[in-house]
Design an enzyme around this catalytic site. Structure first.
Site: not given
Length: 252
Positions: A9, A11
């Site tokens: 991922d 953010d």
């Protein structure tokens, strides 16, 4: 099975982009448009329950601004605000204002050296990913990742598993030979839904999330001279994450 690939991922996982990047970029976009909307850190924490920037703006209006009268072109306005936010985010990242989280750059370099394949699976836009990588990891670093699955290229965003299924499909890999890296409950639900064993590193916004099902939950990836904290899961006897740690976690 042998560990072959790592899926990240972006953010909150690679960098603290939410608090220090996206939030101020949203606020600048709102100000540019003459809107009196302002997302402080506490409010933004609540808005993060919704994934996707355009979706987050709409959720804000529905839940926190009942006084706002939506114009006929509201969807177009939201898209324009999101585009402006992306430009402001890029400017901030280009100034070096969003550094990688502890241990991230070191681990990525070690993983590449060890021959592990790398990919990104995120709901943020491809433009955000590119500018963050280029200015935080260095020129050409986006090429470290075999696949960058990002943004609106799948029907449903996290906590749906679509973005992970797409990344796995593009890599031609089964989830059993991969590890995912996430920072939030929605992200973990997405990775687990794709059958991926998942390492979680929390941040200020996700400390109280439910991480049931994670292989391990850590404060961050840590460095040899700056140990992380084990929050849940097995103690593998090393206070920072390297390739040997990941292989042991994957086997376990």
């Amino acid at each position: 099975m042998t560990l072959h690939a790592l899926l990240f991922d972006v953010d909150g996982t690679l960098a603290d982009t939410e608090r220090d990047g996206h939030r101020p970029a949203f606020n600048q976009a709102f100000a540019d448009a003459g809107l009196d909307w302002h997302w402080d850190a506490a409010l933004y924490g609540k808005l993060l329950a919704v994934t996707g920037g355009k979706e987050r703006i709409k959720h804000y209006i529905d839940q926190f601004r009942p006084d706002y009268k939506k114009p006929a072109n509201f969807d177009e306005l939201v898209a324009e605000l999101h585009q402006a936010k992306t430009r402001h985010f890029a400017t901030l990242a280009a100034r070096g204002g969003i550094p990688m989280r502890p241990g991230v750059k070191r681990l990525l370099i070690e993983a590449r050296t060890a021959g592990l394949r790398l990919a990104i699976a995120t709901t943020t836009t491809p433009e955000n990913v590119t500018v963050l990588l280029e200015h935080s990891l260095g020129s050409g670093s986006q090429d470290w990742f075999e696949v960058i699955a990002a943004g609106d290229i799948v029907p449903a965003k996290k906590p749906a598993s679509d973005i992970y299924h797409l990344a796995l499909e593009k890599m031609g890999l089964e989830p059993a030979v991969c590890l995912a890296f996430e920072d939030s409950e929605n992200g973990l639900r997405a990775s687990l839904g794709a059958g991926l064993k998942t390492l979680v590193t929390v941040n200020d916004y996700t400390l109280d999330h439910d991480f049931t099902g994670a292989a391990v939950v850590l404060s961050d990836l840590g460095e040899p001279d700056a140990p992380n904290r084990l929050l849940a899961g097995p103690d593998l006897g090393q206070p920072f994450v390297d390739v040997a740690y990941l292989r042991a976690l994957h086997r376990g």
